[in-house]
Every structure is written in structure tokens, then in C-alpha cells.
Scaffold this motif. Structure first.
Motif, PDB file in Angstrom:
ATOM      1  N   CYS A   1      -6.905  27.509 -59.192  1.00 24.82           N
ATOM      2  CA  CYS A   1      -5.455  27.476 -59.044  1.00 24.82           C
ATOM      3  C   CYS A   1      -4.889  26.700 -60.233  1.00 24.82           C
ATOM      4  CB  CYS A   1      -5.049  26.846 -57.717  1.00 24.82           C
ATOM      5  SG  CYS A   1      -5.463  25.107 -57.558  1.00 24.82           S
ATOM      6  N   VAL A   2      -3.609  26.925 -60.498  1.00 20.38           N
ATOM      7  CA  VAL A   2      -3.051  26.248 -61.664  1.00 20.38           C
ATOM      8  C   VAL A   2      -1.640  25.719 -61.390  1.00 20.38           C
ATOM      9  CG1 VAL A   2      -2.451  28.493 -62.699  1.00 20.38           C
ATOM     10  CG2 VAL A   2      -2.554  26.475 -64.158  1.00 20.38           C
ATOM     11  N   GLY A   3      -1.525  24.401 -61.574  1.00 21.97           N
ATOM     12  CA  GLY A   3      -0.218  23.739 -61.555  1.00 21.97           C
ATOM     13  C   GLY A   3      -0.008  23.283 -62.988  1.00 21.97           C
ATOM     14  N   GLY A   4      -0.279  21.998 -63.238  1.00 19.41           N
ATOM     15  CA  GLY A   4      -0.265  21.514 -64.626  1.00 19.41           C
ATOM     16  C   GLY A   4      -1.450  22.053 -65.412  1.00 19.41           C
ATOM     17  N   GLY A   5      -2.561  22.332 -64.729  1.00 22.05           N
ATOM     18  CA  GLY A   5      -3.695  22.975 -65.380  1.00 22.05           C
ATOM     19  C   GLY A   5      -4.945  22.136 -65.513  1.00 22.05           C
TER      20      GLY A   5
ATOM     21  N   THR B   1       8.370  24.406 -50.685  1.00 19.67           N
ATOM     22  CA  THR B   1       7.117  25.078 -50.314  1.00 19.67           C
ATOM     23  C   THR B   1       6.162  24.031 -49.743  1.00 19.67           C
ATOM     24  OG1 THR B   1       5.859  24.634 -52.339  1.00 19.67           O
ATOM     25  CG2 THR B   1       7.269  26.575 -52.368  1.00 19.67           C
ATOM     26  N   HIS B   2       5.040  24.532 -49.232  1.00 15.95           N
ATOM     27  CA  HIS B   2       3.974  23.625 -48.782  1.00 15.95           C
ATOM     28  C   HIS B   2       2.867  23.544 -49.828  1.00 15.95           C
ATOM     29  CE1 HIS B   2       5.300  22.765 -44.672  1.00 15.95           C
ATOM     30  NE2 HIS B   2       5.810  23.983 -44.688  1.00 15.95           N
ATOM     31  N   VAL B   3       3.198  23.900 -51.053  1.00 16.06           N
ATOM     32  CA  VAL B   3       2.184  23.936 -52.116  1.00 16.06           C
ATOM     33  C   VAL B   3       2.606  22.968 -53.217  1.00 16.06           C
ATOM     34  CG1 VAL B   3       0.737  25.475 -53.468  1.00 16.06           C
ATOM     35  CG2 VAL B   3       2.042  26.405 -51.573  1.00 16.06           C
ATOM     36  N   GLY B   4       2.718  21.704 -52.840  1.00 20.15           N
ATOM     37  CA  GLY B   4       3.270  20.704 -53.752  1.00 20.15           C
ATOM     38  C   GLY B   4       2.538  20.593 -55.079  1.00 20.15           C
TER      39      GLY B   4
ATOM     40  N   TYR C   1       0.661  34.172 -56.159  1.00 18.44           N
ATOM     41  CA  TYR C   1       0.636  34.551 -54.744  1.00 18.44           C
ATOM     42  C   TYR C   1       1.756  33.868 -53.976  1.00 18.44           C
ATOM     43  CZ  TYR C   1      -3.944  36.498 -55.666  1.00 18.44           C
ATOM     44  OH  TYR C   1      -4.959  37.246 -56.170  1.00 18.44           O
ATOM     45  N   GLU C   2       2.268  34.632 -52.991  1.00 22.59           N
ATOM     46  CA  GLU C   2       3.218  34.051 -52.043  1.00 22.59           C
ATOM     47  C   GLU C   2       2.439  33.069 -51.163  1.00 22.59           C
ATOM     48  OE1 GLU C   2       6.349  34.518 -52.086  1.00 22.59           O
ATOM     49  OE2 GLU C   2       6.461  36.251 -53.456  1.00 22.59           O
ATOM     50  N   GLU C   3       3.167  32.055 -50.734  1.00 24.01           N
ATOM     51  CA  GLU C   3       2.543  31.019 -49.915  1.00 24.01           C
ATOM     52  C   GLU C   3       1.875  31.589 -48.649  1.00 24.01           C
ATOM     53  OE1 GLU C   3       5.124  27.593 -49.582  1.00 24.01           O
ATOM     54  OE2 GLU C   3       4.636  27.477 -47.461  1.00 24.01           O
ATOM     55  N   ALA C   4       2.555  32.533 -47.991  1.00 24.61           N
ATOM     56  CA  ALA C   4       2.015  33.071 -46.735  1.00 24.61           C
ATOM     57  C   ALA C   4       0.673  33.751 -46.985  1.00 24.61           C
ATOM     58  CB  ALA C   4       3.006  34.062 -46.125  1.00 24.61           C
ATOM     59  N   ASP C   5       0.542  34.461 -48.097  1.00 29.10           N
ATOM     60  CA  ASP C   5      -0.721  35.149 -48.403  1.00 29.10           C
ATOM     61  C   ASP C   5      -1.825  34.134 -48.713  1.00 29.10           C
ATOM     62  OD1 ASP C   5       0.557  37.542 -48.067  1.00 29.10           O
ATOM     63  OD2 ASP C   5       1.126  37.707 -50.175  1.00 29.10           O
ATOM     64  N   ALA C   6      -1.440  33.059 -49.402  1.00 29.96           N
ATOM     65  CA  ALA C   6      -2.429  32.028 -49.725  1.00 29.96           C
ATOM     66  C   ALA C   6      -2.938  31.373 -48.431  1.00 29.96           C
ATOM     67  CB  ALA C   6      -1.810  30.986 -50.651  1.00 29.96           C
TER      68      ALA C   6
ATOM     69  N   MET D   1     -14.439  25.488 -43.531  1.00 26.44           N
ATOM     70  CA  MET D   1     -13.757  24.416 -44.272  1.00 26.44           C
ATOM     71  C   MET D   1     -12.265  24.691 -44.344  1.00 26.44           C
ATOM     72  SD  MET D   1     -15.872  25.533 -47.697  1.00 26.44           S
ATOM     73  CE  MET D   1     -14.696  25.137 -48.910  1.00 26.44           C
ATOM     74  N   LEU D   2     -11.474  23.629 -44.185  1.00 30.28           N
ATOM     75  CA  LEU D   2     -10.025  23.776 -44.323  1.00 30.28           C
ATOM     76  C   LEU D   2      -9.656  23.307 -45.734  1.00 30.28           C
ATOM     77  CD1 LEU D   2      -7.565  24.592 -42.527  1.00 30.28           C
ATOM     78  CD2 LEU D   2      -7.038  22.160 -42.442  1.00 30.28           C
ATOM     79  N   ILE D   3      -9.269  24.248 -46.571  1.00 30.76           N
ATOM     80  CA  ILE D   3      -9.042  23.903 -47.978  1.00 30.76           C
ATOM     81  C   ILE D   3      -7.557  23.674 -48.251  1.00 30.76           C
ATOM     82  CG2 ILE D   3     -11.120  25.150 -48.666  1.00 30.76           C
ATOM     83  CD1 ILE D   3      -9.347  27.381 -49.724  1.00 30.76           C
ATOM     84  N   ALA D   4      -7.275  22.961 -49.320  1.00 29.41           N
ATOM     85  CA  ALA D   4      -5.890  22.614 -49.663  1.00 29.41           C
ATOM     86  C   ALA D   4      -5.080  23.883 -49.941  1.00 29.41           C
ATOM     87  CB  ALA D   4      -5.875  21.711 -50.896  1.00 29.41           C
ATOM     88  N   PRO D   5      -3.774  23.846 -49.672  1.00 30.42           N
ATOM     89  CA  PRO D   5      -2.925  25.021 -49.932  1.00 30.42           C
ATOM     90  C   PRO D   5      -3.035  25.491 -51.384  1.00 30.42           C
ATOM     91  CG  PRO D   5      -1.679  23.313 -48.794  1.00 30.42           C
ATOM     92  CD  PRO D   5      -3.008  22.724 -49.088  1.00 30.42           C
ATOM     93  N   GLU D   6      -3.162  24.541 -52.307  1.00 28.93           N
ATOM     94  CA  GLU D   6      -3.274  24.918 -53.722  1.00 28.93           C
ATOM     95  C   GLU D   6      -4.553  25.729 -53.925  1.00 28.93           C
ATOM     96  OE1 GLU D   6      -2.802  21.816 -52.582  1.00 28.93           O
ATOM     97  OE2 GLU D   6      -0.706  21.464 -53.149  1.00 28.93           O
ATOM     98  N   SER D   7      -5.654  25.227 -53.365  1.00 31.36           N
ATOM     99  CA  SER D   7      -6.946  25.909 -53.519  1.00 31.36           C
ATOM    100  C   SER D   7      -6.922  27.292 -52.865  1.00 31.36           C
ATOM    101  CB  SER D   7      -8.063  25.089 -52.888  1.00 31.36           C
ATOM    102  OG  SER D   7      -7.934  23.724 -53.201  1.00 31.36           O
ATOM    103  N   CYS D   8      -6.098  27.458 -51.816  1.00 32.84           N
ATOM    104  CA  CYS D   8      -5.986  28.773 -51.147  1.00 32.84           C
ATOM    105  C   CYS D   8      -5.587  29.850 -52.157  1.00 32.84           C
ATOM    106  CB  CYS D   8      -4.928  28.735 -50.052  1.00 32.84           C
ATOM    107  SG  CYS D   8      -5.377  27.748 -48.629  1.00 32.84           S
ATOM    108  N   HIS D   9      -4.814  29.464 -53.182  1.00 29.12           N
ATOM    109  CA  HIS D   9      -4.403  30.448 -54.195  1.00 29.12           C
ATOM    110  C   HIS D   9      -5.616  30.939 -54.991  1.00 29.12           C
ATOM    111  CE1 HIS D   9      -0.628  28.694 -53.003  1.00 29.12           C
ATOM    112  NE2 HIS D   9       0.030  29.619 -53.672  1.00 29.12           N
ATOM    113  N   ALA D  10      -6.496  30.005 -55.350  1.00 26.92           N
ATOM    114  CA  ALA D  10      -7.707  30.392 -56.086  1.00 26.92           C
ATOM    115  C   ALA D  10      -8.590  31.276 -55.213  1.00 26.92           C
ATOM    116  CB  ALA D  10      -8.470  29.147 -56.525  1.00 26.92           C
ATOM    117  N   LEU D  11      -8.704  30.884 -53.943  1.00 34.66           N
ATOM    118  CA  LEU D  11      -9.553  31.656 -53.040  1.00 34.66           C
ATOM    119  C   LEU D  11      -8.981  33.050 -52.790  1.00 34.66           C
ATOM    120  CD1 LEU D  11     -12.248  30.901 -51.530  1.00 34.66           C
ATOM    121  CD2 LEU D  11     -11.175  29.139 -52.863  1.00 34.66           C
TER     122      LEU D  11
END
Ligand SMILES: Cc1ncc(COP(=O)(O)O)c(C=O)c1O
Length: 440
Positions: A275-279, A346-349, A374-379, A392-402
């Protein structure tokens, strides 16, 4: 696409022992396909209240990280104490073959997950927080001030500061701080001061509140506040958890470990996904594979997954911009949506910022980094799938990578291609349950 100029990244050897913590960080900068554009002053900087933004950065930052930002050698030795701390928090982190997820998807792809979520504060952010707290202690600095988006960096800094006997002051994007009282409590239990941004604590926060701008807060508002706090408190030093070269450098333990772990399994990756925020998790995970990318071209996919609510890489432009809405940071060249862009709630801070790392800008600008949003709901839907398959319950940010890894594995099913997909699980989601519940 191959960069126009000759591009010869420094190869990073796979460590023979996948159970050891790397001895060096990898400096991506000299291995990028183009020079990283230097920061610039905004027009009229000398005449306004903040003055030279570049001089301000020099003043408020730790000496060691300033040196790392300017380093030209390809490998930087990790100080002994930092290596010991990295080992004590459980590095190397596991590389898990997600067999249950593969079975569920009925894919011939082999999916590997680099488990940064198992670190004690819940994310990869600890890798750089430990390094920066170490340098602060060495320099005799007593207080660190920083910003946080999802709260994961703030939590990591709070813990690392405590470990090294320092104080921590944290400005936290307001909307995210209010969503996560549990993480807030943990940060405070670790002894850090936390302020939801925009706040009344700093001139930057006051100006935003007065003008009614960016009232939800964002990583950018928190950056502006943390910098203005440091400017007014000369005994403190400002540290950041993403974007800058030294942070990506600290995170290269992730990619180096992954490389050694894959080599021990006799595997070679066909796709690396983060996933990528600042990178910084992306840069640290993929940086050590740049020589393989140069050699294999399209045979090795580097893919960044971002949030559709902050789509810098997929919809932004590569240009000079401030990292904060008030413009107290220097101008830096990265993919940006513009500093006036009001980010939605969003819930993807951790992915909720208008601009990012200039290093990622070079990779993307040269066509080496693919990106998807990706939209948050899909992540979150993918997050639930990972929970029900791998437990495993992964972070919302990581859900985008997954999500991107799952899409790729489904494609592999359709084409019958047996490929190796490696995704970075940047964080744990146990303190993000409200986000999951909002998308049930
Ligand atoms: C769990 C998690 N993953 C990813 C990110 C994104 O950061 P970066 O793009 O620097 O890797 C964050 C940032 O807060 C985060 O908390």
C-alpha cells in the motif's frame, strides 16, 4: 517501460541466513532511475513569517537523518544498538505463505505475506521510530515532535521514545484520532502528549481553525503543526515517519529480509505489492529489488495500492508542492493532489494525504512503479476475507495491498499462470475495528 537513461541500480545480495537482522540499510537514492529533485523555497519565503523553509528543516531535524538524506553511498551501516532493538522486537518478521487464501481463491499463484503487522506496536513504523529515537538520544535531544495519520507512526514513536528515555509530542490527524480512542489511550499510556490536528496548540492549527479549512485534519495539517511546534521549541527535534529518503532507507530491512526469506525457499517474486501513502513501506519493501527490476523489466511487477479517496499516484500530478496545507514545509516534487485538496473522511488514515515521497515520484515518473486505487469498502471486504482465511485482522491500509494481491491471484487463475506474489502487510488492524464495523 524502461527509463530513457541507462539505469544500473546497485544489487542487494540476499543474506545467507534469513534469520538474521540486516547489518546495513540500503540507500535507494543512488539506485533510482533518475535524480531525486531537491526541495525548493516557495516564492517570497524570505519575506513571510516562516522564512526559509529549507533552513527551518535543517534547524529542527536530527543531524544523523539529515546526513542520511544526503548520503550517496549505497549501503549504510545500522548502528549496533538499533540492530539489537530490531532483533528484540521480533525482526526478521515472518514471511507467511497464505495457503488458505490461495485455496479460497483457487489460484495457481503462490501468495506470500511479509508480516510487519506482528511488530509490538502493530506496524512497520517501528523500524524507523527506533532508528530516529536512537539518533535523538545520541545527539542529546530530550523531546521529539512528530505527526501521525493513522496513529501507527505516533504509537511507534511513543514507544521508541520511551525505550530511549525521551519525551514525545504527537499531532494526529483529527478525524483519525477521534476514530481510535483505543490507540489514543495506548499512546498516552506510553507517556506521549497527543493533540488532534488542527489544534489550538500551534499557530498553524489556529490559522486552519480560524479560517475553517481542513477541519477534519489530515497528515498534512499534522505535519504543519508538528513543524511549527518544533520551530517554537528549540530544545525539541522534529521527526517524520514517511516521505523522506532516510525513512525509506530505514524501512529497507523489510525488503532485505523478504529477499533472504524468498531465496531460502527457492522462490523468485513476480509481483511485489504494497500500500502507499507517503511511500515508506513500499520503498523499504521494494527498494532492495531495484536491480532485479532493472534486469527483468515487466517480468517483475512493482505495484502500489492507494486509497481512491486520496489517489495521488493514479490521478495526481508530478510537481512541486508543499506537504502541508499551510505551506510551512519546503516545496518538494512528488505526485500530489494539491495542498488545498480537502481529503474526505475515511477509515484509512495512513493513506490519507495529498502528496507523497519524491523518491516514489521518481519511480512512478519513470514508469517503473504501477499503481492502482481502491475504494475503502472494497479494501475492507478483502480485510474480512484475509481474516476468515488466514485468521489475521490486518490494518485498513494493508487491506489495499491485499486487495491488489487478490486481484492478481484471480488473474493468475484465469490465465493459469503460476506466479509468486509477495505483499507487504504493513500493519495490524485490531485497533481499527470501527472501520471494519462501518463496512460490515
Ligand atoms: C499500517 C500502515 N500502513 C501503511 C501506511 C502508509 O505509510 P507509508 O506510505 O509511508 O508506507 C501507514 C501510515 O500511517 C500505516 O499506518
Amino acid at each position: 517501460m524502461t527509463p530513457a537513461a541507462p539505469w544500473t541500480p546497485v544489487p542487494v545480495p540476499a543474506a545467507a541466513d534469513p534469520r538474521s537482522v540486516p547489518s546495513h540499510w540500503f540507500n535507494l537514492v543512488p539506485s533510482l532511475p533518475g535524480a531525486v529533485p531537491p526541495p525548493r523555497e516557495p516564492e517570497g519565503a524570505e519575506q513571510d513569517d516562516w522564512g526559509s523553509r529549507i533552513a527551518l528543516q535543517q534547524r529542527i531535524r536530527l543531524d544523523a537523518v539529515r546526513a542520511q538524506d544526503a548520503a550517496t553511498e549505497p549501503f549504510l551501516e545500522i548502528p549496533k544498538r538499533v540492530r539489537e532493538e530490531l532483533a528484540s522486537i521480533g525482526r526478521p518478521t515472518p514471511l507467511l505463505r497464505a495457503r488458505a487464501l490461495e485455496r479460497y481463491l483457487d489460484t495457481p499463484a503462490r501468495i506470500y505475506l511479509k508480516r510487519e503487522d506482528v511488530l509490538p506496536t502493530g506496524s512497520f513504523k517501528l523500524n524507523s521510530a527506533i532508528a530516529q529515537a536512537h539518533y535523538a538520544a545520541e545527539q542529546g535531544v530530550g523531546t521529539l515532535v512528530t505527526e501521525t495519520g493513522a496513529g501507527q507512526w505516533g504509537h511507534a514513536v511513543a514507544w521508541a521514545a520511551r525505550r530511549f528515555g525521551l519525551k514525545a509530542v504527537i499531532y494526529w490527524a483529527g478525524v483519525s484520532a477521534r476514530q481510535k480512542p483505543g490507540r489514543n489511550a495506548l499512546i498516552e499510556m506510553l507517556g506521549a502528549e497527543v493533540y488532534p490536528s488542527p489544534s489550538e496548540q500551534t499557530p498553524v492549527g489556529k490559522a486552519l481553525l480560524r479560517d475553517g479549512r481542513h477541519l477534519l485534519g489530515s497528515l498534512g495539517t499534522a505535519i504543519g503543526e508538528a513543524i511549527s511546534h518544533a520551530a517554537l521549541h528549540p530544545e525539541t527535534r522534529y521527526i517524520s515517519g514517511s516521505n523522506l529518503a532516510h525513512v525509506l532507507i530505514h524501512q529497507t530491512v523489510i525488503g532485505q529480509e523478504t529477499k533472504a526469506q524468498l531465496a531460502a525457499l527457492g522462490e523468485q517474486p513476480d509481483a511485489l505489492i504494497a500500500c502507499v501513502g507517503g511511500g515508506s513501506n513500499l520503498g523499504g519493501f521494494m527498494g532492495p529489488f531495484l536491480a532485479e527490476k532493472a534486469e527483468r523489466g515487466d517480468g517483475l511487477l512493482l505495484l502500489g495500492a492507494e486509497s481512491a479517496s486520496a489517489p495521488r499516484l493514479t490521478r495526481g500530478t508530478l510537481r512541486y508542492d508543499h506537504a502541508d496545507p499551510e505551506g510551512v514545509t519546503p516545496l518538494s516534487k512528488s505526485y500530489t493532489l494539491g495542498r488545498d485538496y480537502e481529503l474526505p473522511e475515511t477509515h484509512v488514515g495512513g493513506l490519507r494525504q495529498h502528496s507523497g515521497s519524491p523518491l516514489i515520484g521518481v519511480l512512478r515518473g519513470e514508469g517503473l512503479l504501477d499503481a492502482t486505487a481502491y475504494e475503502e469498502a472494497d479494501a475492507f471486504e478483502t480485510g474480512r476475507l484475509v481474516l476468515s482465511t488466514e485468521g489475521m485482522l490486518i490494518a485498513p491500509e494493508s487491506c489495499h495491498a491485499l486487495r491488489a494481491a487478490v486481484d492478481r491471484a484471480v488473474l493468475a487463475r484465469e490465465t493459469g499462470r503460476s506466479e509468486v506474489i509477495v505483499a507487504c502487510v504493513s500493519g495490524n488492524g485490531l485497533l481499527d475495528l470501527d472501520g471494519y464495523l462501518a463496512h460490515r
